[in-house]
Design a protein around this motif. Structure first.
Motif, short mmCIF file in Angstrom:
data_model
loop_
_atom_site.label_atom_id
_atom_site.label_comp_id
_atom_site.label_asym_id
_atom_site.label_seq_id
_atom_site.Cartn_x
_atom_site.Cartn_y
_atom_site.Cartn_z
N GLY A 98 108.64 104.38 57.99
CA GLY A 98 107.75 104.90 56.96
C GLY A 98 108.27 106.14 56.29
N GLY A 99 109.29 106.78 56.85
CA GLY A 99 109.90 107.94 56.21
C GLY A 99 110.76 107.50 55.03
N ARG A 100 111.10 108.44 54.19
CA ARG A 100 111.87 108.14 52.99
C ARG A 100 113.18 108.92 53.00
N ALA A 101 114.22 108.29 52.49
CA ALA A 101 115.52 108.93 52.32
C ALA A 101 115.88 108.87 50.85
N THR A 102 116.15 110.03 50.25
CA THR A 102 116.50 110.11 48.83
C THR A 102 117.86 110.78 48.70
N THR A 103 118.85 110.01 48.28
CA THR A 103 120.20 110.54 48.14
C THR A 103 120.33 111.39 46.88
N PHE A 104 121.14 112.45 46.95
CA PHE A 104 121.39 113.27 45.76
C PHE A 104 122.87 113.64 45.67
N ASP A 126 105.77 116.48 51.23
CA ASP A 126 106.08 115.96 52.56
C ASP A 126 107.57 115.91 52.85
N ASP A 127 108.38 116.62 52.07
CA ASP A 127 109.81 116.74 52.39
C ASP A 127 109.97 117.47 53.72
N GLN A 128 110.85 116.95 54.58
CA GLN A 128 111.02 117.53 55.91
C GLN A 128 112.33 118.30 56.08
N VAL A 129 113.43 117.76 55.55
CA VAL A 129 114.74 118.38 55.74
C VAL A 129 115.69 117.75 54.74
N ALA A 130 116.76 118.48 54.40
CA ALA A 130 117.82 117.92 53.57
C ALA A 130 119.13 118.04 54.31
N VAL A 131 119.90 116.96 54.31
CA VAL A 131 121.24 116.95 54.89
C VAL A 131 122.23 117.19 53.75
N VAL A 151 114.78 127.60 45.37
CA VAL A 151 114.44 126.29 44.82
C VAL A 151 113.72 125.41 45.84
N LEU A 152 114.16 125.50 47.09
CA LEU A 152 113.66 124.59 48.11
C LEU A 152 112.57 125.19 48.99
N GLY A 153 112.25 126.46 48.80
CA GLY A 153 111.26 127.09 49.65
C GLY A 153 111.77 127.17 51.08
N ASP A 154 110.92 126.79 52.03
CA ASP A 154 111.31 126.88 53.44
C ASP A 154 111.92 125.59 53.97
N LEU A 155 112.36 124.70 53.09
CA LEU A 155 112.96 123.44 53.54
C LEU A 155 114.26 123.71 54.29
N PRO A 156 114.41 123.19 55.50
CA PRO A 156 115.67 123.37 56.23
C PRO A 156 116.81 122.57 55.59
N LEU A 157 117.99 123.17 55.57
CA LEU A 157 119.22 122.48 55.19
C LEU A 157 120.10 122.37 56.42
N VAL A 158 120.62 121.18 56.68
CA VAL A 158 121.49 120.96 57.82
C VAL A 158 122.68 120.13 57.34
N GLY A 159 123.87 120.46 57.80
CA GLY A 159 125.03 119.67 57.40
C GLY A 159 126.32 120.39 57.67
N GLY A 160 127.34 120.04 56.87
CA GLY A 160 128.65 120.63 57.10
C GLY A 160 129.55 120.52 55.89
N VAL A 187 121.13 114.02 51.38
CA VAL A 187 119.97 113.14 51.41
C VAL A 187 118.75 113.95 51.81
N MET A 188 117.66 113.76 51.08
CA MET A 188 116.39 114.39 51.40
C MET A 188 115.59 113.42 52.27
N LEU A 189 115.07 113.92 53.40
CA LEU A 189 114.27 113.10 54.30
C LEU A 189 112.83 113.56 54.21
N SER A 190 111.94 112.60 53.96
CA SER A 190 110.54 112.93 53.67
C SER A 190 109.61 111.97 54.41
N GLY A 191 108.34 112.36 54.46
CA GLY A 191 107.33 111.48 55.02
C GLY A 191 107.10 111.71 56.50
N PRO A 192 106.51 110.72 57.18
CA PRO A 192 106.09 110.89 58.58
C PRO A 192 107.24 110.76 59.56
#
Length: 404
Positions: A98-104, A126-131, A151-160, A187-192
């Protein structure tokens, strides 16, 4: 062999034929899922950038119904092991229930006297994290990450930061069915979905915590009313021979993230490097800008401290989060064999503490992850995105956020 789970799985293939390795790794990851994939990530280590390109394009075609991203690297992680400087592909697949993945895809444009980053998706509540996967040679990752909250507020960014075996010009990024040689993707991960982060900076504090009483840009001039260099020399003079060698090989400094904490221990600091000293001004040059009133503590880094730090953080995280199903691991290319004598260390640490979960990643040229709620680019760290079956215990997530 893929790790089987209901929602997350990984695959690893070592082969001089990178296209074949990509097919095997992605197929292994997909076969470990109990349902169709929503997201596939893959990481490729290979000498020839053109072969890396062919392997990446093949990998993207193997999961037509999913969002797929990937990058080149100097080493990959999967199947609870690391592979460095060898032709190999690791893959990770997720069913998000049920979660969503949105590539950017991010591009940098020059606008008069400044750069502008375009391509970020609009924020949803409902955005949870961006990779984030970035080319370190063309994309201003440090500036983008440090100002991401604008731009993203308190949204966590994780990656390399991706890399290639031939350095600049050999980086390959893959998203939306295309290959990119510069910029950044993600990719933005959103939803439950239930996600959390662990950032292990691998340092051990030396000396006391001190307040910055005078500074100038990145020059640390005074600590607790005394010349910064004199304070450092006092600390070093009280160390044993082994710790003095660690200071000589690469001294660090930790910037306290919570000024209101009664004590500051390992894990409470954002680690930055010491760039040098200015004997005439009795100053210490730091790889960041320090403000008067901030609390800092000198740090050293070695394999034992890095090992202990990672295991402590993962043990605490597992206790707080409950059942953990999957993870993405972005480990510094200065860790692995260079630090621990084995490329498997960080992957095995996740296996030991979190269990046989679907986990993959790569050895990065810089790691992205939040410390105390703020996104930063790190070095010599392990940045981990953890997927669990349910939220952590009440209050646990806040404690974890302060510690990592």
């Amino acid at each position: 062999m893929a790790v089987l789970t209901s929602r997350f799985a990984d695959g690893l293939a070592v082969d001089s034929d990178l296209v074949l390795a990509a097919e095997r790794a992605v197929r292994q990851a997909l076969s470990g899922l109990s349902g169709p994939p929503d997201l596939v990530c893959f990481f490729i280590c290979g000498e020839d950038p053109e072969e890396v390109t062919r392997a990446g394009l093949r990998a993207m075609r193997m999961a037509p119904g999913a969002e797929v991203i990937g990058c080149s690297a100097t080493g990959v992680i999967g199947d609870s092991q690391g592979v460095e400087h060898t032709s190999a592909v690791s893959a990770w697949a997720a069913s998000l229930d049920g979660g969503r993945a949105t590539t950017f895809v991010l591009e940098t444009l020059r606008m008069e006297d400044r750069f502008v980053i375009i391509g970020l998706p609009d924020r949803d509540p409902d955005d949870q994290v961006a990779v984030l996967l970035a080319d370190p040679y063309s994309f201003p990752t440090d500036a983008f990450v440090e100002h991401s909250s604008d731009v993203l507020g308190d949204l966590p960014l994780v990656g390399g930061l991706a890399n290639g075996m031939r350095g600049q010009g050999s980086v390959r990024l893959f998203a939306r069915g295309e290959m990119y040689t510069e910029g950044a993707i993600g990719v933005m991960l959103s939803g439950p979905i239930h996600v959390s982060t662990v950032v292990s900076q691998g340092c051990r504090p030396i000396g006391p915590t001190m307040v910055v009483t005078r500074s100038e840009d990145n020059l640390l001039l005074e600590l607790a009313g005394q010349p910064a260099l004199a304070r450092l020399e006092d600390i070093v003079s009280g160390l044993d021979e082994d710790d003095r060698e660690l200071v000589a090989s690469g001294l660090q400094i930790g910037i306290a993230m919570d000024e209101y904490a009664e004590i500051h221990e390992r894990g409470d600091f954002l680690i930055r490097g010491i760039l040098g000293i200015d004997p005439e001004r009795e100053a210490v040059a730091v790889g960041d800008v320090l403000d008067i009133g901030q609390s800092v503590r000198f740090q050293v880094r070695d394999a034992a401290a890095a090992d202990e730090d990672l295991y402590e953080l993962l043990d605490a995280h597992a206790e707080e989060r409950g059942r953990i199903d999957g993870a993405l691991l972005f480990s510094c290319n200065g860790r692995g064999s260079a630090m621990f004598g084995s490329p498997d260390h960080d992957a095995l640490a996740l296996h030991d503490t979190l269990g046989p979960i679907g986990m993959a990643g790569f050895f990065a040229a810089g790691e992205v992850g939040p410390v105390a709620g703020h996104n930063h680019v790190h070095g010599f760290s392990a940045s981990i995105l953890v997927f669990s079956s349910a939220p952590g215990r009440p209050g646990g997530g806040e404690r974890a956020a302060r510690r990592v």
